[in-house]
Design an enzyme around this catalytic site. Structure first.
Site, PDB file in Angstrom:
ATOM      1  CB  SER A  52      -3.004  -6.180  -0.340  1.00  0.00           C
ATOM      2  OG  SER A  52      -2.052  -5.433   0.362  1.00  0.00           O
TER       3      SER A  52
ATOM      4  CB  SER B  38       0.031  -7.332   1.989  1.00  0.00           C
ATOM      5  OG  SER B  38      -1.343  -7.639   1.894  1.00  0.00           O
TER       6      SER B  38
ATOM      7  CE  LYS C 178      -2.529 -11.165   2.438  1.00  0.00           C
ATOM      8  NZ  LYS C 178      -3.099  -9.854   2.034  1.00  0.00           N
TER       9      LYS C 178
HETATM   10  N1  GLN Z   1       0.259  -1.343   0.490  1.00  0.00           N
HETATM   11  C1  GLN Z   1      -0.816  -0.855   1.299  1.00  0.00           C
HETATM   12  C2  GLN Z   1      -0.362  -0.747   2.734  1.00  0.00           C
HETATM   13  O1  GLN Z   1       0.744  -1.034   2.979  1.00  0.00           O
HETATM   14  C3  GLN Z   1      -2.024  -1.727   1.160  1.00  0.00           C
HETATM   15  C4  GLN Z   1      -1.930  -2.982   1.891  1.00  0.00           C
HETATM   16  C5  GLN Z   1      -3.142  -3.842   1.744  1.00  0.00           C
HETATM   17  O2  GLN Z   1      -3.963  -3.630   0.845  1.00  0.00           O
HETATM   18  N2  GLN Z   1      -3.294  -4.780   2.668  1.00  0.00           N
HETATM   19  O3  GLN Z   1      -1.100  -0.379   3.593  1.00  0.00           O
END
Ligand code: GLN
Length: 506
Positions: A195, A171, A81
């Site tokens: 995410s 994400s 990532k």
């Molecule tokens: N979807 C969540 C956010 O937008 C979690 C994102 C994540 O876990 N990095 O904050």
């Protein structure tokens, strides 16, 4: 072994065996993945491909394999990532503000993977600074989910996209899509509010967010430091267990990394769950929940029962406050963490007359819309007049959420079973453009786990009426990742594995 596609079909465990038996070389395995990546560019999973580095690392693996010095992940090709800093390889968190940033250091987690012999294929797309649930906030554009709705015409003319392509979740959308499409044997990911688990759920892959402190955060671009954790996305439970063993461990450069031994997680895969008590929290049964999600949940309960688990109903009464509290705590920490991107030390710099002008222009140009929104929410809830009303209250709620879980565990619950997401994957552009809260609701089942610092795993458990993967989530006691692997393995054996057909291959 014949043909490149056969090699990319192997799990990490199978590839490990094949390499040890000299059925193929690390060079052949890596080359098969590099060819697959080239044919799948329409999915936009990778933001940087590093074929030369991959082949050089594979050559080293082949040397060690030949001399009988193979390491635990020897010759296994992985995707990383883009939130992980990789020495000498552009690392941007998929933000323009880090455009062209080439770190002079390697994150602890990735350095442990290379120490164990893994091969780096490239960097994977994600939401900008990991803020999002669909990979649509990336400066490099959205990732296409390798899964299509039944009857969809996406990719009918190979290499092009017609109709509505689906998001892979976020994400860690690039990580999940790359694993599902066999563009890497496994991938690193991070999870601040879901995410790892939500994209795994949207792509039929396995994703585990370990206990806070299990993996070092050093060298990972920070979003919300008290919630961020690294973890793997893999094809199956065994592969996730293999990867986490290499990724986890204490680190003197991260004061929140925990000094506790890393078990051999593969040993937990016993195929039964006798003696374990699984809690079913009534607060996760949402009004208007899709009948398919409810049915999946009941199926998961039945599978665990058949394998010997005791099922009990539990209550986690503060669950309903988790999402609003998360969307105060996470932006607050983000606004502080992102203050460092001012055009002086990293990445982008826009000239603006004086120094304040330079800061303003750099940040206005460098950050995307969702990141700007989070910074504004974060600075607002941390400001003198609103700190007590929002930030302090959210922290209190966080303590209560953790206490709910503590009480359940104290009453003998070993793991909690819930759905992973409220729906299957949705279309690119379909959600959140008018109302960001519509997108935030995707995290409804996952954020509690980060707020409480607990481990959580998403396991594919079936397909919905549209032919798309759905997943269950298991939440465990602190540092009880082995219990999650054990229960996840039982669900996987019952549900089977899910692989999309390779419609994108020209
Ligand atoms: N979807 C969540 C956010 O937008 C979690 C994102 C994540 O876990 N990095 O904050």
């Amino acid at each position: 072994m014949s043909g490149a596609n056969d090699l990319t079909a192997l799990t990490i465990a199978e590839a490990r065996e094949g390499l040890a038996a000299k059925s193929f070389t690390a060079h052949e395995l890596t080359s098969a993945y590099l060819a697959a990546i080239e044919k799948a560019r329409v999915l936009n999973a990778y933001v940087i491909e590093t074929p030369e580095k991959a082949l050089a690392m594979a050559a080293e693996s082949d040397r060690r394999l030949a001399s009988g010095n193979a390491r635990p992940l020897e010759g296994i090709p992985l995707g990383i990532k883009d939130l992980f800093c990789t020495e000498g390889v552009r690392s941007t968190a998929c933000s323009n503000i880090l455009g062209g940033f080439i770190p002079p250091y390697e994150s602890t987690v990735t350095s442990q993977l290379w120490r164990d012999g893994a091969v780096m294929l490239g960097k994977l797309n994600c939401d900008e600074f990991a803020m999002g649930s669909s990979n649509e906030t990336s400066a490099f554009g959205p990732v296409v989910n390798p899964w299509r709705r039944t009857g969809s015409n996406v990719g009918t003319n190979a290499g092009t996209l017609e109709g509505t392509a689906l998001v892979p979740g976020g994400s860690s959308g690039g990580s999940a899509a790359a694993v599902a499409a066999r563009l890497c044997a496994g991938a690193t990911a991070t999870d601040t509010g879901g995410s790892i688990r939500q994209p795994a759920a949207f792509t039929g892959t396995v994703g585990i967010k370990p206990t806070y402190g299990r993996c070092s955060r050093w060298g990972i671009v920070a979003f919300a430091s008290s919630l961020d954790q690294a973890g793997p996305i893999a094809r199956d439970v065994r592969d996730a267990a293999i990867m986490l063993r290499s990724m986890a461990g204490n680190d003197e450069r991260d004061s929140t990394a925990v000094d506790t031994p890393v078990p051999d997680y593969e040993k937990a895969l016993s195929g039964e769950v006798r003696g374990l008590t699984i809690g079913i929290p009534k607060e996760y049964r949402l009004d208007g929940m899709a009948p398919e999600i409810e049915a999946l949940w009941q199926q998961g309960i039945a599978w665990l029962k058949e394998a010997g688990a005791k099922i009990v109903d539990i209550s986690l009464p503060h669950t309903k406050y988790a999402l609003p509290a998360y969307y105060i705590v996470a932006p607050a920490e983000a606004s502080s963490n992102l203050a460092r991107y001012d055009g002086v030390r990293y990445g982008l710099r826009e000239q603006g007359g004086d120094i304040t002008g330079m800061y303003e222009k750099t940040r206005a140009r460098g950050f995307g819309k969702e990141v700007r929104r989070r910074i504004m929410i974060g600075t607002y809830v941390l400001s003198a007049g609103y700190y007590d009303a929002y930030y302090v209250k959210a922290q209190k709620i966080r303590t209560l959420i953790k206490r709910d879980f503590d009480l359940a565990f104290a009453a003998g619950v070993d793991a909690v079973l819930t759905p992973a997401t409220p729906s299957s994957a949705f279309g690119i552009g379909e959600k959140g453009s008018a109302d960001p809260v519509e997108m935030y609701l995707n995290d409804i089942f996952t954020v509690t786990v980060n707020m409480a610092g607990l481990p959580g795993i998403a396991i594919p458990a079936g397909l919905d009426a549209k032919g798309l993967p759905l997943a269950l989530q298991l939440i465990g006691r602190p540092f009880a990742e082995e219990t999650l692997f054990r229960c996840g393995d039982v669900i996987e054996r019952a549900a089977g594995r899910f692989t999309p057909p390779a419609w994108w291959t020209p």
